[in-house]
Structure formats: structure tokens, C-alpha cells
Design a protein around this motif. Structure first.
Motif, short mmCIF file in Angstrom:
data_model
loop_
_atom_site.label_atom_id
_atom_site.label_comp_id
_atom_site.label_asym_id
_atom_site.label_seq_id
_atom_site.Cartn_x
_atom_site.Cartn_y
_atom_site.Cartn_z
N GLU A 99 34.09 35.09 23.91
CA GLU A 99 35.18 34.26 24.42
C GLU A 99 36.39 35.12 24.78
OE1 GLU A 99 34.31 30.06 22.03
OE2 GLU A 99 35.83 31.48 21.30
N ASP A 100 36.65 36.11 23.96
CA ASP A 100 37.79 37.00 24.22
C ASP A 100 37.57 37.80 25.50
OD1 ASP A 100 40.24 38.48 22.74
OD2 ASP A 100 38.99 39.97 23.75
N GLN A 101 36.37 38.36 25.66
CA GLN A 101 36.08 39.14 26.85
C GLN A 101 36.12 38.27 28.11
OE1 GLN A 101 35.49 42.55 27.08
NE2 GLN A 101 36.15 42.58 24.95
N MET A 102 35.59 37.05 28.03
CA MET A 102 35.60 36.14 29.17
C MET A 102 37.03 35.77 29.56
SD MET A 102 32.42 33.68 28.09
CE MET A 102 32.86 32.44 29.31
N ALA A 103 37.87 35.52 28.57
CA ALA A 103 39.25 35.15 28.86
C ALA A 103 39.99 36.29 29.56
CB ALA A 103 39.97 34.78 27.56
N HIS A 104 39.74 37.51 29.12
CA HIS A 104 40.38 38.65 29.77
C HIS A 104 39.88 38.83 31.21
CE1 HIS A 104 41.61 39.82 25.64
NE2 HIS A 104 42.58 40.46 26.26
N GLN A 105 38.59 38.66 31.41
CA GLN A 105 38.04 38.80 32.76
C GLN A 105 38.58 37.71 33.69
OE1 GLN A 105 36.30 41.23 33.96
NE2 GLN A 105 36.03 42.32 32.02
N GLN A 106 38.69 36.50 33.19
CA GLN A 106 39.22 35.40 34.00
C GLN A 106 40.67 35.65 34.37
OE1 GLN A 106 38.46 32.01 31.55
NE2 GLN A 106 36.26 31.95 32.01
N GLN A 107 41.44 36.18 33.41
CA GLN A 107 42.84 36.48 33.71
C GLN A 107 42.95 37.59 34.75
OE1 GLN A 107 45.75 34.92 32.37
NE2 GLN A 107 46.50 36.03 34.16
N GLN A 108 42.06 38.57 34.66
CA GLN A 108 42.07 39.66 35.63
C GLN A 108 41.73 39.14 37.03
OE1 GLN A 108 39.94 43.11 34.33
NE2 GLN A 108 39.87 44.04 36.34
N MET A 109 40.78 38.20 37.12
CA MET A 109 40.45 37.60 38.42
C MET A 109 41.65 36.87 39.01
SD MET A 109 36.60 36.13 37.70
CE MET A 109 36.63 35.23 39.26
N ARG A 110 42.41 36.18 38.17
CA ARG A 110 43.59 35.45 38.66
C ARG A 110 44.63 36.43 39.20
NH1 ARG A 110 42.29 31.61 34.46
NH2 ARG A 110 43.34 32.86 32.88
N TYR A 111 44.78 37.56 38.52
CA TYR A 111 45.72 38.57 39.01
C TYR A 111 45.33 39.05 40.41
CZ TYR A 111 47.82 39.07 34.33
OH TYR A 111 48.49 38.86 33.16
N TRP A 112 44.04 39.37 40.58
CA TRP A 112 43.59 39.90 41.88
C TRP A 112 43.64 38.82 42.97
CZ3 TRP A 112 44.01 44.72 42.31
CH2 TRP A 112 43.68 45.60 41.28
N GLU A 113 43.29 37.59 42.61
CA GLU A 113 43.32 36.50 43.60
C GLU A 113 44.74 36.26 44.11
OE1 GLU A 113 41.60 33.31 41.44
OE2 GLU A 113 39.52 33.92 41.84
N ALA A 114 45.74 36.49 43.23
CA ALA A 114 47.12 36.24 43.62
C ALA A 114 47.62 37.23 44.67
CB ALA A 114 48.02 36.29 42.39
N ILE A 115 47.03 38.42 44.70
CA ILE A 115 47.51 39.45 45.64
C ILE A 115 46.79 39.39 46.99
CG2 ILE A 115 45.89 41.28 44.98
CD1 ILE A 115 48.10 43.28 45.19
N VAL A 116 45.67 38.68 47.05
CA VAL A 116 44.90 38.61 48.30
C VAL A 116 45.74 38.05 49.45
CG1 VAL A 116 42.94 37.54 49.47
CG2 VAL A 116 42.67 38.52 47.17
N PRO A 117 46.48 36.93 49.31
CA PRO A 117 47.29 36.43 50.43
C PRO A 117 48.34 37.43 50.91
CG PRO A 117 47.04 34.74 48.73
CD PRO A 117 46.54 36.01 48.15
N VAL A 118 48.91 38.19 49.95
CA VAL A 118 49.91 39.19 50.32
C VAL A 118 49.29 40.26 51.20
CG1 VAL A 118 51.53 40.92 49.43
CG2 VAL A 118 51.19 38.77 48.20
N ALA A 119 48.09 40.70 50.86
CA ALA A 119 47.40 41.73 51.66
C ALA A 119 47.05 41.19 53.04
CB ALA A 119 46.16 42.19 50.91
N ARG A 120 46.64 39.93 53.13
CA ARG A 120 46.26 39.34 54.43
C ARG A 120 47.45 39.15 55.35
NH1 ARG A 120 41.92 34.83 52.21
NH2 ARG A 120 40.14 36.27 52.01
N ASP A 121 48.65 39.06 54.76
CA ASP A 121 49.86 38.84 55.57
C ASP A 121 50.41 40.11 56.15
OD1 ASP A 121 49.72 36.16 55.13
OD2 ASP A 121 51.18 36.12 53.46
N ILE A 122 49.78 41.24 55.86
CA ILE A 122 50.27 42.50 56.44
C ILE A 122 50.04 42.46 57.96
CG2 ILE A 122 49.97 45.01 56.52
CD1 ILE A 122 49.00 44.89 53.65
N ALA A 123 51.12 42.59 58.69
CA ALA A 123 51.03 42.46 60.14
C ALA A 123 50.91 43.86 60.77
CB ALA A 123 52.28 41.77 60.67
#
Length: 450
Positions: free
Chosen positions: A426-450
Motif C-alpha cells: 500500500e505504501d509503495q502504491m501510494a508513492h507511485q500514484q503520487q509520482q504519477m500525479r506530479y508528472w501528469e501536472a507538468i504535461v500541459p505546461v510542456a505542451r504549451d511551449i510555443a
């Protein structure tokens, strides 16, 4: 110091001890974000985890229960005469105790003294005594030589080994408390609820002449464990000894592998932190606004991932590795019980040999018609007959008790490992899920690079 317990004011000299046993309790999900250097601070923000091995549960299915918490390590004294004392809090409804809730202050040597007393009283009966936590000369010396004020020692000496020891002491007491016989022991009860100073444990002192002799005796006993093979008539013991040896060997390999994993995860966390710093520096000199913002966001995410990976290393260590380490110590305690049975068997065989000699001596006196010595010879025969009966009864009793102890141990081990593995996953899964949320949050910023 005004507490419900009495602290000793002399120094404690500790020496290195072979790995024994010891169980760990670390909450890596503490919501306290004020101390950035706290190695147990959690990077998980949205879904806090349940406490990691925070309590060692007792079997509360019955009418009685006992819960023990070891906390608040405090430095007492200054220099090489100082030591750490721990607050031992107990909740129970066992009638053997005078109160239902109480606490006292105990130092490390007090725990070793309790272990010595339990071994001296119950090992001969075939009971498995949870191993005492191991010593740490280097860690103790660092605490003793520290310059922080006495009142701030508990918070100031935020060393990893102190938390390891505190959790090991707590697991040791709770394992003793879970035993239906040991939890009722007078010395154990006195350790938990007495506010009096306890006698020093003899094996915490530096090696004196007597200490050296005890060391040689232990070495000789260890050699005897290896070389002596008794004629085993009960196949259960042959099978169980082989099983214990096999599991112990595999656990030691697993423990070594987990230690390597912890080391690599910590190294990965450090390298991730390096990436975060490099990305942050690059973002400051990048002229392209969108790219600069993306690099800045990347640096922020890498910094958060660094903390997550550090927590995963703590999870590997405090949830999984410490449990395995404890059971390596427990299997060592089981081997001690099996060896004690061999010693009882040796005593029985010696008594039988002496009885045979006395009977032969009596027969010779009868042939020689030595009536003046026959009465004494008859008394010797009767005396050794009694000893043989007592030794045989002791051997039968310890054999029976070991089987009961092993049955209880196996049930507890299955529950313990189930709980540990679930918490770890459960601990490992929670950390992995949090890490996915961190990376998902930066994807829109990268796509907005003009």
C-alpha cells in the motif's frame, strides 16, 4: 527529572553485539511540513497513508490486552557519562498490573537486563524469548559527545539509529507482551510499572576479566552447537530444525538484498535532486519564456520526486527490512531453544551413564560381600535413579513445550508478515500514484511551449 519513573545517572557503556532481534515503527506520512530535514516527512499530499508499523498489536480477541509504546528518547547527563532514556507507556487490563494505564522511564541497559532475566528463567523450559535489540557503540558515542542541551536531546539528536533503536525496543516489549506466559512474569511487570531504578545488566559493561571468560564460554558453547549431534528419535525435530535453518538462510539473503535496495534508492533520490538543481539553473538563463517555465516546473517535479524516492527507501528499510531483521533474530532465539533441548538431553544421558556405573559398583560390592559399603552404594543408586527420572521428565517437558511454542510462533509469523507485506505494498502504491500525479501536472505546461 520529575517523571513517573526513575532515571539512572551513571553512564552506559555499550559494545557491539551480534545481530539479534529484533521489529520497526515509523510513520513516513507525518503531516508536519515544518521540518524539511525530517527523514520521516511524507511527500504524499493528497492521500495520506496509514501509520507504518506504528503499533504492534496484541491479540485482543480474548478478554485481556496490553499495548506498549516506547517514545521520547531523552539524553540524560553530559559527556561519556550520558545516556538515552525512553518513555515506556503501557495500556492493559491484565490483572497482574496494578493500574490500567501508566508509564515509566527506562534506559537501554534496562531492556538488556529484562532480556537476561527472561532467558535465565524461561529458556530452560523451552520458551522462545524475543531477542534483545542490538548495541551500537558508534551511535551511542555520537550522542554522548553531542553538545546539545539535555532538555533538547530528544529532538536535537535526530539520528536514524535512534529511531531504529526506539522502534526495536518497542517491538521487543510488545513481542514479550504477546506471549501468554512472559507477559505475566514478575520482572516484566516490574519493568513496565515500577518507578524504581533497575539493576544494571551485566552484559552491558566493558569486557573485564570475567567478561572475557564469559565470552570464551559463549564461543565454546557455539562450537558445541555446531559439533554435537544428538540421536534424535522424534522426526518432528529433525524436520523443524531443517526448516528453521532453510528459512533463516533465505531471510538473511533477503535482508542483504533489501539493504542494497535501500542504498540504491537513496542514491537514486540524490541523483534526482541533482537533476532538479540543474534544471532549475537552466531555467533561469533560458530566454524562451515557455521553455523556461517548463524547465522550472520540471525542476519542481524532480525535487518532489526526490523526496518521494527518499520515502520509498525509508519504506524499504522501516517496513520490510526491519521486520526481516527482527525475524532473523527470532530464528536465532529458536535455535537457542533447540540447543537448550540438546543440553537437557546431554544431562539425561550423563545421569544414565552415572546410574549404570553406580549399579555396576553395587554389583561388585555384592560379589565381594562388602556389606559395610552396600548401604551407601544402594543410596547412590537410588539417588541417580531419581536424577535420571527428573532429567527424562525435563527432556519430555522441554520437547513438548517447544512444539507448542513453534505452533504459536508460526501463527504469529503468518499474521505479522501478512500485515507487513500489505502495508509495504500500500505504501509503495501510494508513492507511485503520487509520482504519477506530479508528472501528469507538468504535461500541459510542456505542451504549451510555443
Amino acid at each position: 527529572m520529575d517523571t513517573n519513573g526513575t532515571l539512572e545517572h551513571d553512564g552506559e557503556t555499550e559494545q557491539t553485539q551480534k545481530q539479534q532481534p529484533a521489529f520497526d515503527n515509523v510513520d513516513i506520512t507525518s503531516p508536519d511540513d515544518e521540518n524539511e530535514n525530517d527523514i520521516f516527512e511524507s511527500a504524499i499530499q493528497q492521500e495520506p497513508l496509514s501509520p507504518v508499523l506504528e503499533d504492534v498489536p496484541t491479540d485482543e480477541a480474548g478478554d485481556t490486552f496490553i499495548e506498549i509504546v516506547v517514545a521520547d528518547p531523552q539524553k540524560v547527563g553530559d559527556g561519556m557519562g550520558s545516556y538515552l532514556a525512553y518513555k515506556v507507556s503501557t495500556k492493559t487490563n491484565i490483572l497482574k498490573f496494578k493500574k490500567r494505564q501508566f508509564f515509566t522511564m527506562r534506559r537501554f541497559s534496562d531492556f538488556l537486563g529484562l532480556h537476561d532475566l527472561l532467558v535465565s528463567k524461561y529458556l530452560r523450559m523451552g520458551r522462545i524469548i524475543p531477542p534483545a535489540p542490538e548495541k551500537n557503540i558508534i551511535g551511542t558515542t555520537k550522542v554522548r559527545m553531542g553538545s546539545q542541551p539535555q532538555a533538547e536531546a530528544g529532538a536535537g539528536v535526530n539520528l536514524e539509529w535512534i529511531e531504529n533503536r526506539r522502534a526495536s525496543l518497542e517491538r521487543f516489549l510488545n513481542r514479550v507482551a504477546q506471549h501468554p506466559i512472559l507477559c505475566q512474569d514478575t520482572d516484566f511487570v516490574n519493568f513496565l510499572e515500577s518507578d524504581q531504578e533497575l539493576p544494571r545488566a551485566v552484559n552491558t559493561a566493558a569486557l573485564s576479566g570475567a567478561g572475557v571468560m564469559r565470552l570464551f564460554n559463549k564461543v565454546g558453547e557455539t562450537v558445541n552447537k555446531i559439533t554435537y549431534k544428538m540421536d534424535e528419535n522424534d522426526p518432528w525435530f529433525n524436520d523443524k530444525i531443517s526448516e528453521v535453518e532453510t528459512i533463516d538462510a533465505h531471510m538473511q539473503k533477503l535482508h542483504s538484498a533489501i539493504k542494497a535496495l535501500v542504498s540504491h534508492r537513496k542514491e537514486l533520490a540524490t541523483l534526482t535532486g541533482g537533476v532538479a538543481k540543474s534544471a532549475a539553473l537552466l531555467s533561469t538563463c533560458e530566454e524562451h519564456t515557455g521553455l523556461s517555465q517548463a524547465l522550472s516546473q520540471l525542476a519542481d517535479v524532480e525535487e518532489k520526486v526526490e523526496l518521494l524516492r527518499s520515502e520509498q527507501a525509508n519504506s524499504d528499510l522501516y517496513i520490510l527490512s526491519e521486520t526481516i531483521k527482527d525475524y532473523i533474530g527470532l530464528f536465532g532465539a529458536i535455535k537457542d531453544v533447540f540447543h537448550e533441548r540438546v543440553k537437557v538431553f546431554q544431562n539425561w544421558q550423563h545421569a544414565q551413564m552415572q546410574l549404570t556405573k553406580k549399579r555396576e559398583n553395587k554389583a561388585k560390592l555384592e560379589l565381594q560381600d562388602r556389606r559395610d559399603k552396600l548401604e551407601f552404594a544402594q543410596k547412590e543408586v537410588e539417588e541417580w535413579e531419581g536424577k535420571v527420572q527428573r532429567c527424562q521428565k525435563e527432556f519430555d517437558n522441554i520437547s513438548s513445550e517447544i512444539k507448542k511454542e513453534m505452533e504459536r510462533f508460526e501463527l504469529a509469523r503468518a499474521r505479522d508478515f501478512k500485515s507487513t507485506i500489505i502495508k509495504y505494498l500500500e505504501d509503495q502504491m501510494a508513492h507511485q500514484q503520487q509520482q504519477m500525479r506530479y508528472w501528469e501536472a507538468i504535461v500541459p505546461v510542456a505542451r504549451d511551449i510555443a
